[in-house]
Each structure stands twice: as structure tokens, then as C-alpha cells.
Motif scaffolding. Sequence first.
Motif, PDB file in Angstrom:
ATOM      1  N   ASP A 132       0.819  -1.219   0.000  1.00  0.00           N
ATOM      2  CA  ASP A 132       0.000   0.000   0.000  1.00  0.00           C
ATOM      3  C   ASP A 132       0.848   1.263   0.000  1.00  0.00           C
ATOM      4  O   ASP A 132       0.530   2.238  -0.696  1.00  0.00           O
ATOM      5  CB  ASP A 132      -0.908   0.035   1.240  1.00  0.00           C
ATOM      6  N   VAL A 133       1.917   1.277   0.799  1.00  0.00           N
ATOM      7  CA  VAL A 133       2.675   2.515   1.020  1.00  0.00           C
ATOM      8  C   VAL A 133       3.904   2.618   0.125  1.00  0.00           C
ATOM      9  O   VAL A 133       4.699   3.542   0.277  1.00  0.00           O
ATOM     10  CB  VAL A 133       3.104   2.647   2.504  1.00  0.00           C
ATOM     11  N   THR A 134       4.072   1.658  -0.797  1.00  0.00           N
ATOM     12  CA  THR A 134       5.244   1.658  -1.671  1.00  0.00           C
ATOM     13  C   THR A 134       4.804   1.813  -3.122  1.00  0.00           C
ATOM     14  O   THR A 134       3.883   1.122  -3.565  1.00  0.00           O
ATOM     15  CB  THR A 134       6.048   0.341  -1.516  1.00  0.00           C
ATOM     16  N   ALA A 135       5.455   2.715  -3.836  1.00  0.00           N
ATOM     17  CA  ALA A 135       5.140   2.914  -5.253  1.00  0.00           C
ATOM     18  C   ALA A 135       5.408   1.631  -6.026  1.00  0.00           C
ATOM     19  O   ALA A 135       6.325   0.868  -5.684  1.00  0.00           O
ATOM     20  CB  ALA A 135       5.991   4.051  -5.812  1.00  0.00           C
ATOM     21  N   PRO A 136       4.618   1.342  -7.064  1.00  0.00           N
ATOM     22  CA  PRO A 136       4.779   0.087  -7.812  1.00  0.00           C
ATOM     23  C   PRO A 136       6.202  -0.175  -8.274  1.00  0.00           C
ATOM     24  O   PRO A 136       6.668  -1.318  -8.215  1.00  0.00           O
ATOM     25  CB  PRO A 136       3.825   0.266  -8.995  1.00  0.00           C
ATOM     26  N   GLU A 137       6.902   0.871  -8.713  1.00  0.00           N
ATOM     27  CA  GLU A 137       8.266   0.673  -9.224  1.00  0.00           C
ATOM     28  C   GLU A 137       9.270   0.380  -8.118  1.00  0.00           C
ATOM     29  O   GLU A 137      10.393  -0.044  -8.386  1.00  0.00           O
ATOM     30  CB  GLU A 137       8.717   1.904 -10.025  1.00  0.00           C
ATOM     31  N   ARG A 138       8.885   0.566  -6.854  1.00  0.00           N
ATOM     32  CA  ARG A 138       9.799   0.301  -5.736  1.00  0.00           C
ATOM     33  C   ARG A 138       9.417  -0.940  -4.940  1.00  0.00           C
ATOM     34  O   ARG A 138      10.093  -1.281  -3.971  1.00  0.00           O
ATOM     35  CB  ARG A 138       9.819   1.507  -4.772  1.00  0.00           C
ATOM     36  N   ARG A 139       8.331  -1.604  -5.319  1.00  0.00           N
ATOM     37  CA  ARG A 139       7.849  -2.729  -4.511  1.00  0.00           C
ATOM     38  C   ARG A 139       8.838  -3.894  -4.503  1.00  0.00           C
ATOM     39  O   ARG A 139       8.979  -4.577  -3.488  1.00  0.00           O
ATOM     40  CB  ARG A 139       6.481  -3.197  -5.018  1.00  0.00           C
ATOM     41  N   THR A 140       9.501  -4.125  -5.636  1.00  0.00           N
ATOM     42  CA  THR A 140      10.480  -5.208  -5.658  1.00  0.00           C
ATOM     43  C   THR A 140      11.565  -4.958  -4.621  1.00  0.00           C
ATOM     44  O   THR A 140      11.949  -5.857  -3.861  1.00  0.00           O
ATOM     45  CB  THR A 140      11.112  -5.338  -7.058  1.00  0.00           C
ATOM     46  N   ASP A 141      12.064  -3.708  -4.549  1.00  0.00           N
ATOM     47  CA  ASP A 141      13.087  -3.365  -3.558  1.00  0.00           C
ATOM     48  C   ASP A 141      12.547  -3.533  -2.140  1.00  0.00           C
ATOM     49  O   ASP A 141      13.238  -4.047  -1.253  1.00  0.00           O
ATOM     50  CB  ASP A 141      13.554  -1.917  -3.755  1.00  0.00           C
ATOM     51  N   ALA A 142      11.302  -3.088  -1.916  1.00  0.00           N
ATOM     52  CA  ALA A 142      10.726  -3.160  -0.576  1.00  0.00           C
ATOM     53  C   ALA A 142      10.555  -4.608  -0.120  1.00  0.00           C
ATOM     54  O   ALA A 142      10.880  -4.960   1.029  1.00  0.00           O
ATOM     55  CB  ALA A 142       9.383  -2.433  -0.542  1.00  0.00           C
ATOM     56  N   PHE A 143      10.054  -5.466  -1.016  1.00  0.00           N
ATOM     57  CA  PHE A 143       9.848  -6.861  -0.622  1.00  0.00           C
ATOM     58  C   PHE A 143      11.173  -7.612  -0.503  1.00  0.00           C
ATOM     59  O   PHE A 143      11.286  -8.551   0.298  1.00  0.00           O
ATOM     60  CB  PHE A 143       8.905  -7.551  -1.597  1.00  0.00           C
ATOM     61  N   HIS A 144      12.179  -7.206  -1.282  1.00  0.00           N
ATOM     62  CA  HIS A 144      13.500  -7.787  -1.073  1.00  0.00           C
ATOM     63  C   HIS A 144      14.049  -7.391   0.295  1.00  0.00           C
ATOM     64  O   HIS A 144      14.672  -8.211   0.984  1.00  0.00           O
ATOM     65  CB  HIS A 144      14.460  -7.345  -2.176  1.00  0.00           C
ATOM     66  N   ALA A 145      13.841  -6.138   0.689  1.00  0.00           N
ATOM     67  CA  ALA A 145      14.297  -5.697   2.012  1.00  0.00           C
ATOM     68  C   ALA A 145      13.584  -6.473   3.109  1.00  0.00           C
ATOM     69  O   ALA A 145      14.191  -6.866   4.117  1.00  0.00           O
ATOM     70  CB  ALA A 145      14.057  -4.195   2.173  1.00  0.00           C
ATOM     71  N   ARG A 146      12.277  -6.710   2.925  1.00  0.00           N
ATOM     72  CA  ARG A 146      11.529  -7.490   3.909  1.00  0.00           C
ATOM     73  C   ARG A 146      12.056  -8.923   3.985  1.00  0.00           C
ATOM     74  O   ARG A 146      12.220  -9.482   5.082  1.00  0.00           O
ATOM     75  CB  ARG A 146      10.037  -7.491   3.540  1.00  0.00           C
ATOM     76  N   TYR A 147      12.337  -9.516   2.833  1.00  0.00           N
ATOM     77  CA  TYR A 147      12.835 -10.889   2.818  1.00  0.00           C
ATOM     78  C   TYR A 147      14.222 -10.968   3.449  1.00  0.00           C
ATOM     79  O   TYR A 147      14.559 -11.939   4.139  1.00  0.00           O
ATOM     80  CB  TYR A 147      12.872 -11.410   1.377  1.00  0.00           C
ATOM     81  N   PHE A 148      15.033  -9.927   3.223  1.00  0.00           N
ATOM     82  CA  PHE A 148      16.349  -9.834   3.858  1.00  0.00           C
ATOM     83  C   PHE A 148      16.174  -9.810   5.376  1.00  0.00           C
ATOM     84  O   PHE A 148      16.889 -10.506   6.116  1.00  0.00           O
ATOM     85  CB  PHE A 148      17.049  -8.564   3.374  1.00  0.00           C
ATOM     86  N   ALA A 149      15.201  -9.013   5.858  1.00  0.00           N
ATOM     87  CA  ALA A 149      14.946  -8.925   7.298  1.00  0.00           C
ATOM     88  C   ALA A 149      14.487 -10.265   7.863  1.00  0.00           C
ATOM     89  O   ALA A 149      14.877 -10.648   8.973  1.00  0.00           O
ATOM     90  CB  ALA A 149      13.888  -7.849   7.564  1.00  0.00           C
ATOM     91  N   ILE A 150      13.659 -10.991   7.097  1.00  0.00           N
ATOM     92  CA  ILE A 150      13.207 -12.313   7.540  1.00  0.00           C
ATOM     93  C   ILE A 150      14.386 -13.242   7.762  1.00  0.00           C
ATOM     94  O   ILE A 150      14.472 -13.949   8.775  1.00  0.00           O
ATOM     95  CB  ILE A 150      12.239 -12.913   6.498  1.00  0.00           C
ATOM     96  N   ASN A 151      15.323 -13.248   6.818  1.00  0.00           N
ATOM     97  CA  ASN A 151      16.450 -14.172   6.908  1.00  0.00           C
ATOM     98  C   ASN A 151      17.449 -13.774   7.986  1.00  0.00           C
ATOM     99  O   ASN A 151      18.037 -14.641   8.633  1.00  0.00           O
ATOM    100  CB  ASN A 151      17.135 -14.273   5.539  1.00  0.00           C
ATOM    101  N   ILE A 152      17.641 -12.468   8.190  1.00  0.00           N
ATOM    102  CA  ILE A 152      18.506 -12.040   9.281  1.00  0.00           C
ATOM    103  C   ILE A 152      17.888 -12.444  10.619  1.00  0.00           C
ATOM    104  O   ILE A 152      18.562 -12.969  11.518  1.00  0.00           O
ATOM    105  CB  ILE A 152      18.729 -10.513   9.237  1.00  0.00           C
ATOM    106  N   GLY A 153      16.583 -12.222  10.761  1.00  0.00           N
ATOM    107  CA  GLY A 153      15.904 -12.645  11.988  1.00  0.00           C
ATOM    108  C   GLY A 153      15.945 -14.149  12.175  1.00  0.00           C
ATOM    109  O   GLY A 153      16.133 -14.646  13.293  1.00  0.00           O
ATOM    110  N   GLY A 154      15.819 -14.886  11.051  1.00  0.00           N
ATOM    111  CA  GLY A 154      15.883 -16.345  11.115  1.00  0.00           C
ATOM    112  C   GLY A 154      17.260 -16.859  11.477  1.00  0.00           C
ATOM    113  O   GLY A 154      17.398 -17.963  12.019  1.00  0.00           O
ATOM    114  N   ALA A 155      18.299 -16.072  11.174  1.00  0.00           N
ATOM    115  CA  ALA A 155      19.662 -16.475  11.529  1.00  0.00           C
ATOM    116  C   ALA A 155      20.002 -16.116  12.976  1.00  0.00           C
ATOM    117  O   ALA A 155      20.646 -16.887  13.691  1.00  0.00           O
ATOM    118  CB  ALA A 155      20.661 -15.811  10.579  1.00  0.00           C
ATOM    119  N   ILE A 156      19.538 -14.934  13.418  1.00  0.00           N
ATOM    120  CA  ILE A 156      19.874 -14.459  14.763  1.00  0.00           C
ATOM    121  C   ILE A 156      19.009 -15.118  15.822  1.00  0.00           C
ATOM    122  O   ILE A 156      19.495 -15.481  16.903  1.00  0.00           O
ATOM    123  CB  ILE A 156      19.727 -12.922  14.824  1.00  0.00           C
ATOM    124  N   GLY A 157      17.719 -15.282  15.525  1.00  0.00           N
ATOM    125  CA  GLY A 157      16.783 -15.787  16.522  1.00  0.00           C
ATOM    126  C   GLY A 157      17.191 -17.095  17.182  1.00  0.00           C
ATOM    127  O   GLY A 157      17.235 -17.181  18.418  1.00  0.00           O
TER     128      GLY A 157
END
Length: 419
Positions: A132-157
Amino acid sequence: MNSFAQKLRAMTDFHPVAWGVIIGTFLSRTGFFMTIPFLGIYLGKGKGIDPATVGAILAASFLVGTLCSFVGGALSDRLGRYPVMIAAMTAWSATLLGFAFADEVWQFFLMSSLNGLCRSIFEPTARALLADVTAPERRTDAFHARYFAINIGGAIGPLVGLKLGAGSTSSLLPFYISAAIFAIYAIVLVIFMLSFKHTLQEKSSGTPMNQMIRIVFSDKVFLYFLIGNVFLAGAYSHLDTTLSQFIGHDRVEAYSFLFIINTLSVLVLQYPLAKLMKRFSSLTALKAGCLLFGLGLFGFGLFDNLALLALSMVVFTAGEILSFVIGDVLIGEIAPSHLRGAYYGASGFAFIGQSACAWFGGILLNVLGFGQGPLIFAILMLLTFIAYPFFHRGQQLWERRLGHSGTDQMCHGMELTKS
């Protein structure tokens, strides 16, 4: 390094709410992986529950999460993203506390079911909010950042959880800390709701739930994506199930090494792949992910050499990145804005493939034996490739839909010119 630095600079212009979702994803996944991966050990050794019952308790979370995946996203379309996320995160915090205080088997079944319910409500709503809050042309970057955060949390947790005594027979500290993290995130979401409420529609047009279901599941592009994703979710499930049994039964160290390669590959490959696949459509990226998933799986059964197994894991992980990140981007593209939550919620039905394919992989190991790795993983590769024609057909329909939209806009423009 220069490319990575450029990517970080480009991400600084994300909407503050997008950053809230990304950072909150990191915190919540860290808290989640501090406790839930060790829950089976805690129930078996700490509470003396038999393995079959432990398996059923853990399965309850996946079952409820899959069955209720549509509900959370659809509710967020009707009630608003923030109220649904805040309620889910608050209930999730209470559920983690419930695990610490539970003592009877039925109580653990209840907590496990609530864990799956909260996750199925929160996750699609958070993804919809990010779109909702991300422009269509930036959504790929935003979801990659989210996926990066998931994996960092999955490694640290898990590392933090082990330090705090997760999985031991007596330590409840990881549950308390995870519950506190989730409660803090709920408070942060309240602050975001009050600060940025004007950036989102508080409610949708009030589309009834049955009408949402009819609209979502009559969207042929989405249905072809969903069916294909069932097979990709199944392919991913083999990482924790079939592969862990096949390699882990006599080479535990090798399996641990491959798991590390998977995590590192996500961190290293994610942004280069994102840059590469921007040249192609989302469904083209999904078809590529399907092929890489299958080839990686086949390599697991074909090779014994650790270096070649590591290479297979890199290929497998490339398929994972393309399939899951680009899949989220695609939903944001095809879903109407007022039904975006329902579409993200409905996408959770694809994870039926996880339980089905994990079970099928176990059957293959049992029937064919551990010495038939090439045959077993060739079958799993072909099963993964079934996704390809569904994605291809979905791409044809999507391109046709875009073509009609462009024609309609052109005709509308001509009418305005004539008038």
C-alpha cells in the motif's frame, strides 16, 4: 560493495511505514525463531509428551494457519491494516506467554493453533500494508528488504534462543522475551497508526466477505499463480523435511553446512537477482525460479561431493528468492487496491503444498530407500516443474489483460480528444 551501498542509499526513501514493516518483520521473526523452532524439544523433553502427540501439536499450527490465511487479509481490507495488525500482534504476544504457562496437552494444542492463527492474520496484512505505502516501481526493492529482514531474523533468533536456554527442560526466558518483543511491536504499530493514519484508507468500500471470495477466486491470473505456487511451496518444504532426512540420517554435519549455505546465499544473491529480474516480468521471474528450484533439488540427490551439494543449494536458494519475493510483488500488481489484503491472504493456501509434498517426500524415502537419491530427487524435480505451465498460462492471461487495459485507455483518450 558499491552496488550494495547504492542499494542501501536507494532504500532510504522508503515510506516510514514501509520501514516500520521491514524492521518489525526483523524483530518479530527474531522473536519467533527464538522459541518456535525449539518447541518440539521443549514439549518432548521438558513436558514428557510423546513424539506423535508433539508432531500433532506442531502440525496444528500449520493447519490452522493455512485454513485461516484468507481471513486475516480480508479482514484488513474491511477494518483497516493497522487495527488487524495490532490485534494480531497483541494476541501473538499473549500466545507466547501461554506456551510458558501451559501444562496440559490440550493447552499446547490451543496455543499452537493460536500461533498459526495469529501468524496467518498478521503476515498477509503486513505484506498488503507494505504494498500500500510503496510505489509500484519500488515494490520489488521493498519486498527484497523485507525478505532480507526475515532471513537475518531467522539467523539471529535461534542463536539468541540457544543462549537463553531455548529447548531446555526448564528455561522459559525465551518465551517471555519473545512475548515482550511482540508486545513492543504492537505498541509501535499503534504509534504508526496515529502518526500515519492519513496515508491509508481507514476502511475499504465495505465489500462483503463472500463477495471478496468470489472476486479473488474468479481471478484466473491469480488462480494460475496460486496453483503454481502450491508446487513451489512444496519444493521449498523439502529443505526442512526430505533433505534433512536424506542427508541428515548419516551426514548431520553436511546438512548443517548446507543450511548455512542457504542463509548466506540469500544474503549474497538477493539484491543482484533483484536487479537482474527487473528487466523481466514477475511471472517470467517465477518461471525461472521454478526451474532453479527443481534443478537444485535434483542436485541434492545426484551429488555426494560437498562442494557440488553446496552449488546445488546455491541454485535452490536462487529459486527460493525469485519465487517468494517476486510472488509477493506479483500479488501487489494484480490485486485491486481495496482487495489487496484478501489476495495476500488467499495466497497462503499455496502452503498446502508444504505439508503434501513433505509427506510425499517421506513416502519416496520409505518406499525407494536412502540409496535411491537420484531417482527420488528427480521425481521431486519433475513435481516442481509442474508449476511452470501454470505460471506460463497465467502470464499469457496477464499480458492479455494489460493489453486490453492499454486499449481501453487509448480509446478513452480518443473519446476525450473528440469531445
